[in-house]
Write a protein that holds these residues in place. Structure first.
Motif, PDB file in Angstrom:
ATOM      1  N   GLY A   1      44.585  46.477  38.965  1.00  0.00           N
ATOM      2  CA  GLY A   1      43.460  45.865  38.282  1.00  0.00           C
ATOM      3  C   GLY A   1      42.123  46.383  38.773  1.00  0.00           C
ATOM      4  O   GLY A   1      42.039  47.197  39.701  1.00  0.00           O
ATOM      5  N   SER A   2      41.073  45.927  38.155  1.00  0.00           N
ATOM      6  CA  SER A   2      39.738  46.404  38.496  1.00  0.00           C
ATOM      7  C   SER A   2      39.256  45.791  39.802  1.00  0.00           C
ATOM      8  O   SER A   2      39.702  44.716  40.218  1.00  0.00           O
ATOM      9  N   ALA A   3      38.313  46.472  40.449  1.00  0.00           N
ATOM     10  CA  ALA A   3      37.776  45.984  41.714  1.00  0.00           C
ATOM     11  C   ALA A   3      37.079  44.638  41.535  1.00  0.00           C
ATOM     12  O   ALA A   3      37.208  43.737  42.374  1.00  0.00           O
ATOM     13  N   ALA A   4      36.338  44.496  40.419  1.00  0.00           N
ATOM     14  CA  ALA A   4      35.615  43.251  40.186  1.00  0.00           C
ATOM     15  C   ALA A   4      36.576  42.085  39.993  1.00  0.00           C
ATOM     16  O   ALA A   4      36.365  40.989  40.519  1.00  0.00           O
ATOM     17  N   TYR A   5      37.647  42.310  39.234  1.00  0.00           N
ATOM     18  CA  TYR A   5      38.600  41.238  38.998  1.00  0.00           C
ATOM     19  C   TYR A   5      39.331  40.873  40.286  1.00  0.00           C
ATOM     20  O   TYR A   5      39.547  39.699  40.592  1.00  0.00           O
ATOM     21  N   ASN A   6      39.727  41.886  41.054  1.00  0.00           N
ATOM     22  CA  ASN A   6      40.426  41.622  42.308  1.00  0.00           C
ATOM     23  C   ASN A   6      39.558  40.809  43.269  1.00  0.00           C
ATOM     24  O   ASN A   6      40.039  39.908  43.953  1.00  0.00           O
ATOM     25  N   GLN A   7      38.275  41.153  43.337  1.00  0.00           N
ATOM     26  CA  GLN A   7      37.389  40.423  44.231  1.00  0.00           C
ATOM     27  C   GLN A   7      37.292  38.953  43.810  1.00  0.00           C
ATOM     28  O   GLN A   7      37.343  38.042  44.644  1.00  0.00           O
ATOM     29  N   MET A   8      37.170  38.721  42.501  1.00  0.00           N
ATOM     30  CA  MET A   8      37.079  37.363  42.000  1.00  0.00           C
ATOM     31  C   MET A   8      38.358  36.583  42.284  1.00  0.00           C
ATOM     32  O   MET A   8      38.321  35.435  42.728  1.00  0.00           O
TER      33      MET A   8
ATOM     34  N   GLY B   1      36.138  36.705  49.726  1.00  0.00           N
ATOM     35  CA  GLY B   1      37.174  37.486  49.063  1.00  0.00           C
ATOM     36  C   GLY B   1      36.917  38.971  49.240  1.00  0.00           C
ATOM     37  O   GLY B   1      35.795  39.437  49.038  1.00  0.00           O
ATOM     38  N   PHE B   2      37.945  39.699  49.625  1.00  0.00           N
ATOM     39  CA  PHE B   2      37.821  41.137  49.842  1.00  0.00           C
ATOM     40  C   PHE B   2      38.528  41.964  48.771  1.00  0.00           C
ATOM     41  O   PHE B   2      38.532  43.194  48.842  1.00  0.00           O
ATOM     42  N   GLY B   3      39.125  41.306  47.781  1.00  0.00           N
ATOM     43  CA  GLY B   3      39.829  42.054  46.753  1.00  0.00           C
ATOM     44  C   GLY B   3      40.908  42.920  47.355  1.00  0.00           C
ATOM     45  O   GLY B   3      41.712  42.469  48.179  1.00  0.00           O
ATOM     46  N   ALA B   4      40.928  44.194  46.975  1.00  0.00           N
ATOM     47  CA  ALA B   4      41.950  45.133  47.463  1.00  0.00           C
ATOM     48  C   ALA B   4      41.402  46.077  48.522  1.00  0.00           C
ATOM     49  O   ALA B   4      42.019  47.105  48.813  1.00  0.00           O
ATOM     50  N   THR B   5      40.251  45.753  49.105  1.00  0.00           N
ATOM     51  CA  THR B   5      39.581  46.696  50.008  1.00  0.00           C
ATOM     52  C   THR B   5      40.177  46.740  51.407  1.00  0.00           C
ATOM     53  O   THR B   5      39.845  47.641  52.181  1.00  0.00           O
TER      54      THR B   5
ATOM     55  N   LEU C   1      48.903  30.869  27.359  1.00  0.00           N
ATOM     56  CA  LEU C   1      50.363  30.917  27.321  1.00  0.00           C
ATOM     57  C   LEU C   1      50.884  31.319  28.686  1.00  0.00           C
ATOM     58  O   LEU C   1      51.643  32.242  28.821  1.00  0.00           O
ATOM     59  N   GLY C   2      50.431  30.643  29.718  1.00  0.00           N
ATOM     60  CA  GLY C   2      50.884  30.997  31.046  1.00  0.00           C
ATOM     61  C   GLY C   2      50.397  32.382  31.370  1.00  0.00           C
ATOM     62  O   GLY C   2      49.228  32.617  31.537  1.00  0.00           O
ATOM     63  N   ASP C   3      51.322  33.359  31.417  1.00  0.00           N
ATOM     64  CA  ASP C   3      50.954  34.716  31.739  1.00  0.00           C
ATOM     65  C   ASP C   3      51.212  35.661  30.595  1.00  0.00           C
ATOM     66  O   ASP C   3      51.196  36.868  30.776  1.00  0.00           O
ATOM     67  N   LEU C   4      51.495  35.151  29.435  1.00  0.00           N
ATOM     68  CA  LEU C   4      51.781  36.038  28.315  1.00  0.00           C
ATOM     69  C   LEU C   4      50.562  36.212  27.458  1.00  0.00           C
ATOM     70  O   LEU C   4      50.055  35.283  26.905  1.00  0.00           O
ATOM     71  N   GLN C   5      50.072  37.420  27.303  1.00  0.00           N
ATOM     72  CA  GLN C   5      48.991  37.751  26.384  1.00  0.00           C
ATOM     73  C   GLN C   5      48.812  39.251  26.262  1.00  0.00           C
ATOM     74  O   GLN C   5      48.984  39.931  27.216  1.00  0.00           O
ATOM     75  N   PRO C   6      48.386  39.825  25.113  1.00  0.00           N
ATOM     76  CA  PRO C   6      48.321  41.275  24.986  1.00  0.00           C
ATOM     77  C   PRO C   6      46.971  41.921  25.056  1.00  0.00           C
ATOM     78  O   PRO C   6      46.218  41.589  25.920  1.00  0.00           O
ATOM     79  N   PRO C   7      46.657  42.874  24.184  1.00  0.00           N
ATOM     80  CA  PRO C   7      45.557  43.788  24.359  1.00  0.00           C
ATOM     81  C   PRO C   7      44.639  43.498  25.517  1.00  0.00           C
ATOM     82  O   PRO C   7      43.477  43.266  25.328  1.00  0.00           O
ATOM     83  N   SER C   8      45.082  43.498  26.695  1.00  0.00           N
ATOM     84  CA  SER C   8      44.298  43.402  27.918  1.00  0.00           C
ATOM     85  C   SER C   8      45.189  43.128  29.089  1.00  0.00           C
ATOM     86  O   SER C   8      44.869  43.420  30.180  1.00  0.00           O
ATOM     87  N   MET C   9      46.223  42.623  28.981  1.00  0.00           N
ATOM     88  CA  MET C   9      47.362  42.504  29.841  1.00  0.00           C
ATOM     89  C   MET C   9      47.279  41.876  31.214  1.00  0.00           C
ATOM     90  O   MET C   9      46.275  41.845  31.853  1.00  0.00           O
ATOM     91  N   LEU C  10      48.503  41.518  31.644  1.00  0.00           N
ATOM     92  CA  LEU C  10      48.639  40.843  32.908  1.00  0.00           C
ATOM     93  C   LEU C  10      49.027  41.805  34.006  1.00  0.00           C
ATOM     94  O   LEU C  10      49.770  42.722  33.786  1.00  0.00           O
ATOM     95  N   LEU C  11      48.559  41.472  35.193  1.00  0.00           N
ATOM     96  CA  LEU C  11      48.824  42.349  36.305  1.00  0.00           C
ATOM     97  C   LEU C  11      49.453  41.630  37.470  1.00  0.00           C
ATOM     98  O   LEU C  11      49.850  40.521  37.370  1.00  0.00           O
ATOM     99  N   SER C  12      49.480  42.253  38.588  1.00  0.00           N
ATOM    100  CA  SER C  12      50.184  41.716  39.734  1.00  0.00           C
ATOM    101  C   SER C  12      49.285  40.930  40.653  1.00  0.00           C
ATOM    102  O   SER C  12      49.079  39.807  40.541  1.00  0.00           O
ATOM    103  N   ASN C  13      48.782  41.323  41.689  1.00  0.00           N
ATOM    104  CA  ASN C  13      47.888  40.608  42.597  1.00  0.00           C
ATOM    105  C   ASN C  13      48.109  39.121  42.701  1.00  0.00           C
ATOM    106  O   ASN C  13      47.200  38.372  42.697  1.00  0.00           O
TER     107      ASN C  13
END
Length: 376
Positions: free
Chosen positions: A258-265, A292-296, A364-376
């Motif tokens: 995922g993106s750095a901004a999203y991970n930090q949030m 929060g340090f995100g993935a750094t 829908l919990g974790d189900l949704q498209p054109p933008s998708m779910l990730l791990s973290n």
């Protein structure tokens, strides 16, 4: 994991006056509406499973081409107005999917969907509550059409949709919609280590190292603490109750998906969730800092599922050295509440899920498209 939203709308609801039955067994996909006048006849979703997506005609030995996809699976069967043809139905869906950025993988019509000597049924998802034995969908019909489509986000998450509209025995018209949004399976849910974080082991780690990591179980793509995190949170609150001068900083961390901004949030929100849980247990909020340090600040490689799991953590840092100096550091090596099972094959691809509007992507919990779910 996390959800990234695509600023698009699947405008399948061609009129605004479509009435939905109040007693329907499920709901439309959050990213894909229904054909006007359609009624949900059957519905089921699974947080993680596998489904077969047809990419070619059905032959005697199965599909000429298909793909088995793992992730969150949803099945919806609609009763379609009888005065609407499968051609009109499937074209409207195809147009909506294409407008949303989906790529049509395969489509067929009538008997062109199978070889003349092929079986009349094929199982796509064994969990589907169809009317047929074994969850099989009927591919033999007099007048019907189907298509498979995919949306692939820039971060690698895929949303695959299969739609089949047919007329059964020349009478009622059914439409089946399968949606799979790829994502990693929750691993480590069954522990092979009976060790638990205790207030004593936490104290020992703070004395010896000044910090320790909690690999808390969070809901997929959420900062929501699950029930199985409560024993660890209770142990930390007990430690802080026993040592009123102890002050800590909660540091949230994620993997690199995922993106750095999203991970930090997300990392900050998870640290805040831990603080809220401690405050709810009576710990004064002024004793707890959060960041929060995100993935750094990874502690393991992000190229495997096990490594990413280790990076998803909340660390507790002692801000008041000496506050618990009276305890011996005998239990400094603390064990996580759960352990992640070794990968049996290759590590799963870190996926996301897709959504259609900025506000729908958590409906829908974790189900949704054109933008998708990730791990973290």
């Amino acid at each position: 994991m996390r959800t990234f939203t695509l600023q698009i709308s699947l405008l399948l609801l061609l009129t605004t006056g479509s009435a939905f039955a109040l007693d329907e067994p499920g709901q439309d996909l959050p990213f894909l509406g229904r054909y006007p006048g359609s009624i949900i006849d059957s519905y089921k979703t699974a947080h993680y499973d596998e489904a077969t997506i047809p990419l070619g005609i059905l032959g005697r030995k199965g599909f000429a081409n298909s793909e088995t996809v793992e992730g969150q699976v949803t099945y919806i069967r609609y009763k379609v107005p009888e005065d609407r043809s499968p051609l009109e139905f499937i074209r409207n869906y195809r147009q909506a999917l294409q407008r949303a950025g989906f790529h049509i993988l395969w489509q067929c019509a009538d008997h062109g969907c199978r070889n003349p000597d092929a079986d009349v049924a094929a199982t796509l998802w064994r969990g589907a509550p169809t009317r047929y034995t074994g969850g099989a969908e009927i591919f033999s019909f007099e007048n019907g059409r189907m298509l498979s489509a995919e949306y692939r986000a820039t971060d690698g998450v895929r949303t695959i949709v299969f739609i089949n509209d047919n007329t059964l025995f020349g009478h009622s018209q059914d439409a089946s919609v399968y949606a799979v949004q790829t994502k990693p399976m929750h691993s480590g849910l069954v522990s092979s280590d009976v060790g638990q974080l205790t207030s004593e082991s936490m104290a020992g780690a703070l004395i010896q190292r000044g910090h320790f990591a909690m690999h808390l179980p969070f809901d997929f793509n959420q900062a929501t603490l699950r029930p199985d995190a409560q024993s660890t949170l209770t142990a930390l609150s007990q430690l802080m109750e026993q040592h009123p001068s102890l002050r800590v900083r909660l540091e949230g961390h994620t993997d690199q998906v995922g993106s750095a901004a999203y991970n930090q949030m997300l990392s900050l929100n998870r640290a805040l969730a831990v603080k809220s849980a401690l405050v709810a247990r009576g710990i004064v909020g002024q004793r707890i800092e959060v960041t929060g340090f995100g993935a750094t600040r990874p502690v393991a490689g992000n190229n495997t599922d096990e490594g990413r799991a280790q990076n998803r953590r909340v660390e507790v840092v002692d801000l008041s050295p000496g506050a618990i100096a009276g305890l011996p550091p005998a239990n400094a090596d603390i064990a996580p509440t759960t352990t992640h099972a070794p990968a049996m094959n290759s590590a799963p691809t870190p996926y996301k899920a897709v959504s259609i509007t900025a506000t729908q992507h958590q409906s829908l919990g974790d189900l949704q498209p054109p933008s998708m779910l990730l791990s973290n």
